[in-house]
Design a protein around this motif. Structure first.
Motif, mmCIF file in Angstrom:
data_model
loop_
_atom_site.group_PDB
_atom_site.id
_atom_site.type_symbol
_atom_site.label_atom_id
_atom_site.label_comp_id
_atom_site.label_asym_id
_atom_site.label_seq_id
_atom_site.Cartn_x
_atom_site.Cartn_y
_atom_site.Cartn_z
ATOM 1 N N THR A 1 46.403 65.379 -25.692
ATOM 2 C CA THR A 1 47.765 65.674 -26.108
ATOM 3 C C THR A 1 47.827 67.101 -26.613
ATOM 4 O OG1 THR A 1 47.205 64.735 -28.238
ATOM 5 C CG2 THR A 1 48.425 63.324 -26.717
ATOM 6 N N ARG A 2 48.926 67.727 -26.338
ATOM 7 C CA ARG A 2 49.145 69.063 -26.884
ATOM 8 C C ARG A 2 50.362 69.009 -27.778
ATOM 9 N NH1 ARG A 2 45.990 72.839 -24.904
ATOM 10 N NH2 ARG A 2 47.197 74.442 -25.943
ATOM 11 N N ALA A 3 50.238 69.623 -28.963
ATOM 12 C CA ALA A 3 51.365 69.597 -29.887
ATOM 13 C C ALA A 3 52.491 70.460 -29.323
ATOM 14 C CB ALA A 3 50.930 70.127 -31.238
ATOM 15 N N PRO A 4 53.743 70.004 -29.477
ATOM 16 C CA PRO A 4 54.874 70.837 -29.038
ATOM 17 C C PRO A 4 54.955 72.102 -29.886
ATOM 18 C CG PRO A 4 55.624 68.851 -30.152
ATOM 19 C CD PRO A 4 54.163 68.699 -29.953
ATOM 20 N N PRO A 5 55.573 73.175 -29.326
ATOM 21 C CA PRO A 5 55.580 74.467 -30.026
ATOM 22 C C PRO A 5 56.236 74.413 -31.401
ATOM 23 C CG PRO A 5 56.525 74.647 -27.818
ATOM 24 C CD PRO A 5 56.146 73.229 -27.996
ATOM 25 N N ALA A 6 57.253 73.547 -31.548
ATOM 26 C CA ALA A 6 57.935 73.476 -32.843
ATOM 27 C C ALA A 6 56.962 73.020 -33.932
ATOM 28 C CB ALA A 6 59.118 72.517 -32.754
ATOM 29 N N VAL A 7 56.125 72.028 -33.597
ATOM 30 C CA VAL A 7 55.156 71.521 -34.565
ATOM 31 C C VAL A 7 54.151 72.615 -34.918
ATOM 32 C CG1 VAL A 7 53.340 69.820 -34.913
ATOM 33 C CG2 VAL A 7 55.436 69.173 -33.753
#
Lengths: 114, 302
Positions: free
Chosen positions: B83-89
């Motif tokens: 999983t890759r964290a979304p940019p906002a996170v």
């Protein structure tokens, strides 16, 4: 320093350098050797012989018999745990080798067709 | 170049590199192994700074037991999903971390000039505390409330893990070599744990370190199949877990009703009470940590 103390101090250098050599060789072996068994071989040399030589060298320099006894105990413990861990890791590796050879004989890309 | 400076610089660089590698490695298993190495290096750093208590605790709990717990959790978890964290996170965490860094720098900077008032304050009251090691005096007398809450946190963690009903680890049949080795290690862990506990009153050591070493012995024995399953519904097990907090609370409450105040030991009794609390806390910590790693989570209804 008295005469024997100076003599002991200088005679510790070969042991210390030998220990450093075995640690370096063990690290290089861990990084460069191809499979788990030869890596274990390299690492346990550093654990037992390298640490043993370092402990011997430091014993020659130490001030008290108590410190000498403590260092020898540490060496004994590390040697025993290193030997046991090496055997356990090698055994685990051998079992997983035989498992993968038995369960999926054609899984390896370059496996010989018989 | 100064040899000590060289060593310290290498240690700091290694710590930073290990932290970065732990966070950014792809495989979970590699991250766990790197985290254990990071803990060992951190212990070495604490020892280098002269904080031997922290070094012992970090090596025993931070590197040893947490490493084992992470490996146990890894063994129980299924295949990992990439999983890759979304940019906002990511942006939010960068913001939060920089705020924390500012707070941290503000807190740590005064220590650089050696102007902290606390050590002198502790040393001037050391005689009244009942123990001669300043760290133990702080942990179990001046700031005993913090240590009591730490024990409660450990208890809550254990209860929380029990609520999760994680499936049992399927332990393979232990090899004879592991059994022989654990037979050798377990008495050693009892000797070292007892020594750390006894030493705590006058030198680095204490309940948490001793408890972690004892727990390590118990876990090795359990993994080698030489201990029966650690069952929660066996009442002595629960009594050991609760004993630390219970005794601590009893002494605190007794001080409140009969003596001078909450967690204020009567003069002369300090050493006895601290020793009693340390022993109960060691047993409680040892059993709690063992249950966290190799506890039997199945409920067996009578």
């Amino acid at each position: 320093m008295s005469e024997p103390a100076v003599w002991l101090y200088w005679s510790s250098w070969p042991f210390l350098l030998g220990g450093v050599f075995f640690f370096l060789a063990g690290t290089i072996g861990l990084l460069r050797f191809p499979d788990a068994y030869s890596r274990l071989h390299a690492v346990t040399k550093a654990d037992t012989l390298g640490l043993g030589l370092l402990v011997l060298g430091l014993c020659l320099r130490s001030e008290s018999w108590q410190a000498v006894a403590q260092m020898l105990l540490v060496w004994l413990l590390v040697m025993a745990s290193g030997a046991t861990a090496c055997q356990l890791l090698a055994r685990y590796q051998r079992e997983s080798d035989t498992d993968s050879a038995v369960s999926r004989p054609r899984a390896e890309p370059f496996h010989n067709e018989r | 170049m100064n040899a000590e400076l060289l060593f310290d610089a290498a240690l700091i660089l290694l710590l930073l590199a290990l932290a970065a590698a732990t966070l950014h490695t792809r495989k979970l298993y590699t991250a766990i192994v790197l985290f254990i190495v990071f803990g060992l290096m951190l212990a070495l750093t604490w020892a280098r700074l002269g904080a031997v208590d922290l070094a012992l605790a970090e090596a025993a709990i931070g590197a040893g037991l947490i490493g084992v717990m992470l490996l146990a959790a890894f063994g129980r978890s299924g295949p990992e999903a990439a999983t890759r964290a979304p940019p906002a996170v990511l942006a939010a965490s960068v913001l939060l971390c920089s705020l924390l860094l500012v707070l941290f720098a503000q807190g740590v900077w005064p220590l650089a000039n050696n102007s902290a008032p606390v050590p002198e304050l502790v040393n001037s009251h050391l005689a009244a505390s009942g123990v001669s090691h300043p760290v133990t005096a702080v942990l179990l007398n001046f700031r005993a409330w913090d240590t009591l809450l730490e024990l409660v946190v450990l208890l809550l963690a254990l209860l929380g893990v029990r609520q999760l009903h994680s499936p049992n680890m399927n332990l393979p049949a232990a090899w004879p070599l592991l059994q022989a080795w654990s037979r050798l290690l377990a008495p050693l862990s009892i000797v070292i744990g007892g020594y750390l506990l006894w030493r705590g009153s006058h030198a680095p050591g204490g309940a948490f370190q001793a408890g972690a070493v004892l727990a390590a012995g118990a876990i090795v024995l359990r993994l080698a199949g030489l201990l029966p399953p650690l069952r929660w519904n066996w009442w002595p097990m629960r009594a050991c877990v609760l004993g630390g907090v219970a005794l601590f609370m009893t002494i605190a409450a007794a001080g409140y009703w009969l003596g001078s105040g909450w967690l204020d030991y009567p003069p002369g009794l300090g050493k006895t009470l601290i020793t009693l609390i340390e022993i109960a806390a060691t047993v409680s910590i040892a059993v709690s940590l063992s249950l966290l790693v190799v506890g039997d989570t199945r409920e067996i209804t009578p």
